[in-house]
Design a protein around this motif. Structure first.
Motif, PDB file in Angstrom:
ATOM      1  N   ARG A 159       0.682  -1.292   0.248  1.00  0.00           N
ATOM      2  CA  ARG A 159       0.254   0.039   0.254  1.00  0.00           C
ATOM      3  C   ARG A 159       0.944   1.554  -0.065  1.00  0.00           C
ATOM      4  N   ALA A 160       2.187   0.774  -0.885  1.00  0.00           N
ATOM      5  CA  ALA A 160       2.544   2.204  -0.694  1.00  0.00           C
ATOM      6  C   ALA A 160       2.928   2.830  -2.085  1.00  0.00           C
ATOM      7  N   GLN A 161       3.012   3.892  -2.429  1.00  0.00           N
ATOM      8  CA  GLN A 161       3.245   4.376  -2.998  1.00  0.00           C
ATOM      9  C   GLN A 161       4.302   4.328  -3.792  1.00  0.00           C
ATOM     10  N   SER A 162       3.969   4.899  -5.331  1.00  0.00           N
ATOM     11  CA  SER A 162       5.798   5.057  -6.260  1.00  0.00           C
ATOM     12  C   SER A 162       6.119   6.008  -6.540  1.00  0.00           C
ATOM     13  N   VAL A 163       7.595   6.452  -5.855  1.00  0.00           N
ATOM     14  CA  VAL A 163       8.192   7.795  -6.315  1.00  0.00           C
ATOM     15  C   VAL A 163       9.045   7.425  -6.774  1.00  0.00           C
ATOM     16  N   PRO A 164       9.897   8.609  -7.833  1.00  0.00           N
ATOM     17  CA  PRO A 164      11.473   8.216  -8.521  1.00  0.00           C
ATOM     18  C   PRO A 164      12.777   7.390  -7.175  1.00  0.00           C
ATOM     19  N   SER A 165      12.443   7.771  -5.963  1.00  0.00           N
ATOM     20  CA  SER A 165      13.428   7.369  -5.302  1.00  0.00           C
ATOM     21  C   SER A 165      13.638   6.184  -4.808  1.00  0.00           C
ATOM     22  N   ARG A 166      12.482   5.820  -5.548  1.00  0.00           N
ATOM     23  CA  ARG A 166      11.902   4.098  -4.169  1.00  0.00           C
ATOM     24  C   ARG A 166      11.818   3.677  -3.415  1.00  0.00           C
ATOM     25  N   ASN A 193       7.941   1.722 -15.319  1.00  0.00           N
ATOM     26  CA  ASN A 193       7.481   1.144 -16.117  1.00  0.00           C
ATOM     27  C   ASN A 193       7.277   2.296 -17.600  1.00  0.00           C
ATOM     28  N   ASP A 194       7.223   3.844 -17.213  1.00  0.00           N
ATOM     29  CA  ASP A 194       7.823   4.564 -18.229  1.00  0.00           C
ATOM     30  C   ASP A 194       8.370   4.330 -18.538  1.00  0.00           C
ATOM     31  N   VAL A 195       8.073   4.098 -19.748  1.00  0.00           N
ATOM     32  CA  VAL A 195       9.149   3.580 -21.432  1.00  0.00           C
ATOM     33  C   VAL A 195       9.809   4.776 -21.596  1.00  0.00           C
ATOM     34  N   ARG A 196       9.025   5.997 -21.825  1.00  0.00           N
ATOM     35  CA  ARG A 196       9.077   7.221 -22.234  1.00  0.00           C
ATOM     36  C   ARG A 196      10.304   7.739 -21.656  1.00  0.00           C
ATOM     37  N   ASP A 197      10.875   7.491 -19.881  1.00  0.00           N
ATOM     38  CA  ASP A 197      11.515   8.489 -19.817  1.00  0.00           C
ATOM     39  C   ASP A 197      12.552   7.551 -19.260  1.00  0.00           C
ATOM     40  N   ILE A 198      14.131   8.044 -20.033  1.00  0.00           N
ATOM     41  CA  ILE A 198      14.859   7.176 -20.603  1.00  0.00           C
ATOM     42  C   ILE A 198      15.695   7.649 -19.162  1.00  0.00           C
ATOM     43  N   GLY A 199      16.015   9.231 -18.634  1.00  0.00           N
ATOM     44  CA  GLY A 199      15.872   9.276 -17.631  1.00  0.00           C
ATOM     45  C   GLY A 199      16.170   8.751 -16.205  1.00  0.00           C
ATOM     46  N   GLY A 200      14.655   8.460 -16.435  1.00  0.00           N
ATOM     47  CA  GLY A 200      14.769   8.059 -14.934  1.00  0.00           C
ATOM     48  C   GLY A 200      14.623   6.309 -15.372  1.00  0.00           C
ATOM     49  N   LYS A 216      18.895  -5.960 -14.344  1.00  0.00           N
ATOM     50  CA  LYS A 216      17.664  -5.651 -14.663  1.00  0.00           C
ATOM     51  C   LYS A 216      16.308  -6.348 -15.593  1.00  0.00           C
ATOM     52  N   THR A 217      15.227  -6.760 -15.229  1.00  0.00           N
ATOM     53  CA  THR A 217      13.817  -7.330 -15.978  1.00  0.00           C
ATOM     54  C   THR A 217      13.374  -5.818 -16.807  1.00  0.00           C
ATOM     55  N   LEU A 218      13.027  -5.752 -17.585  1.00  0.00           N
ATOM     56  CA  LEU A 218      12.601  -5.051 -19.305  1.00  0.00           C
ATOM     57  C   LEU A 218      11.668  -4.472 -19.530  1.00  0.00           C
ATOM     58  N   HIS A 220      11.057  -3.347 -22.342  1.00  0.00           N
ATOM     59  CA  HIS A 220      10.292  -2.456 -23.611  1.00  0.00           C
ATOM     60  C   HIS A 220      12.142  -2.812 -24.321  1.00  0.00           C
ATOM     61  N   PRO A 221      12.035  -2.549 -26.151  1.00  0.00           N
ATOM     62  CA  PRO A 221      13.511  -2.939 -26.181  1.00  0.00           C
ATOM     63  C   PRO A 221      14.561  -2.011 -25.936  1.00  0.00           C
ATOM     64  N   GLY A 222      13.713  -0.506 -26.020  1.00  0.00           N
ATOM     65  CA  GLY A 222      14.449   0.596 -25.851  1.00  0.00           C
ATOM     66  C   GLY A 222      15.606   0.569 -24.131  1.00  0.00           C
ATOM     67  N   GLN A 223      15.035   0.177 -23.604  1.00  0.00           N
ATOM     68  CA  GLN A 223      15.530   0.425 -22.260  1.00  0.00           C
ATOM     69  C   GLN A 223      16.757  -1.243 -22.475  1.00  0.00           C
ATOM     70  N   VAL A 224      17.129  -1.698 -23.644  1.00  0.00           N
ATOM     71  CA  VAL A 224      18.030  -2.942 -23.079  1.00  0.00           C
ATOM     72  C   VAL A 224      19.718  -2.110 -23.512  1.00  0.00           C
ATOM     73  N   GLY A 225      19.517  -1.266 -23.740  1.00  0.00           N
ATOM     74  CA  GLY A 225      21.220  -1.208 -24.623  1.00  0.00           C
ATOM     75  C   GLY A 225      21.655  -0.303 -23.389  1.00  0.00           C
ATOM     76  N   ILE A 226      20.667   0.610 -22.032  1.00  0.00           N
ATOM     77  CA  ILE A 226      21.282   1.207 -21.036  1.00  0.00           C
ATOM     78  C   ILE A 226      21.214   0.613 -19.718  1.00  0.00           C
TER      79      ILE A 226
END
Length: 287
Positions: A159-166, A193-200, A216-218, A220-226
């Motif tokens: 019952r926690a919230q999703s925040v960038p710091s985790r 979850n946010d495949v558009r947020d490359i920096g995050g 890391k589990t991914l 989207h293919p766009g996350q693989v290189g990072i």
């Protein structure tokens, strides 16, 4: 020291034939053909067959192939296990593994179904109970060689919230890593979850590596290189590791009790870390 890189572990929906074909060209270390969350109920039998066909095809090269089955107690679980054991992937990933007894029951089922002795179990840790019992789960069987964090489900059940710091997940993440390390298991971070947020995504990868995750589990293919870059030793890392080992070996040969490297004292544990860096580097090159 032998390593199998699992920097980038990509979920691919087994019900999507185009996705299965595309996965043959994606530079990920491992693929999880998903029969669970990504597949609608009426498509699950066809997805099961497609995943088994993909595993048997030989078309995925160096990539480690894993199938995520539907959870224990669902209408599809037993049929999934029977079919996938016969297909002989590198491993079967099981969602919501919450007790050591469940691990042992799964391993007993593998053996009853005649699974290849080399086929492993990947346990998904996704519940508060699994975090509390993570050490016992990791110790339950040698067939269990990888622990995968299901961070979305954990957030929901906490019952926690999703925040960038985790920050709400910090205890759970560290507890899972400690349990995995205590039992010599690989441990993989959950999805972003946010495949558009490359920096995050990159920041979460960096944070995950700092914490001690192996990859890391991914989604989207766009996350693989990072992910591949963040979890791979850099050229500087490799050069420093070699220099440190050479310095330590030379000091031992000269009978010196105190060894310094770039002005800092080093000991066996630093050499062990350096050897891990070189082992990972060689494993990536060999891949």
């Amino acid at each position: 020291m032998t390593f199998r890189p699992r920097r980038s572990v990509l979920y691919m929906p087994a019900s999507n034939q185009r996705a299965l074909e595309k996965a043959r060209t994606i530079d990920c270390d491992a693929i999880i053909f998903d029969l669970e969350d990504a597949v609608a109920p009426d498509a699950k039998p066809q997805a099961r067959q497609a995943a088994c066909d993909a595993v048997a095809s030989g078309d995925y090269g160096y990539r480690e192939l894993v199938v995520r089955v539907n959870g224990v107690g669902t209408a599809w679980h037993d049929d999934d296990l029977a079919a996938v054991c016969a297909a002989r992937p590198a491993a079967i990933a099981v969602p919501k593994v919450s007790s050591p007894e469940q691990v042992r029951q799964l391993v007993d089922t593998f053996e009853r179904l005649g699974a290849d002795p080399q086929m492993n179990l990947w346990a998904m840790i996704e519940t508060p109970r699994a975090i509390v019992d993570a050490d016992a789960i990791c110790a339950a069987s040698e067939r269990l060689n990888v622990v995968v964090l299901g961070t979305n489900d954990l957030l929901n059940e906490l019952r926690a919230q999703s925040v960038p710091s985790r920050r709400p997940l910090q205890y759970a993440l560290s507890a899972a890593i400690c349990a995995a390390r205590a039992n010599d298991k690989v441990v993989l971070d959950g999805v972003f979850n946010d495949v558009r947020d490359i920096g995050g995504f990159e920041q979460e990868c960096v944070d995950g590596r700092v914490l001690g995750f192996d990859g890391k589990t991914l989604i989207h293919p766009g996350q693989v290189g990072i992910a591949n870059r963040v979890w791979a030793p850099s050229a500087d890392d490799v050069a420093r590791a070699r220099e440190l080992i050479d310095t330590f070996d030379q000091a031992l040969a000269e009978g010196r009790g105190v060894v310094t490297f770039h002005g800092k004292m080093i000991e066996n544990l630093h050499v062990e870390t350096a050897r891990r860096v070189l082992a990972m580097h060689e494993a990536i090159r060999a891949r």
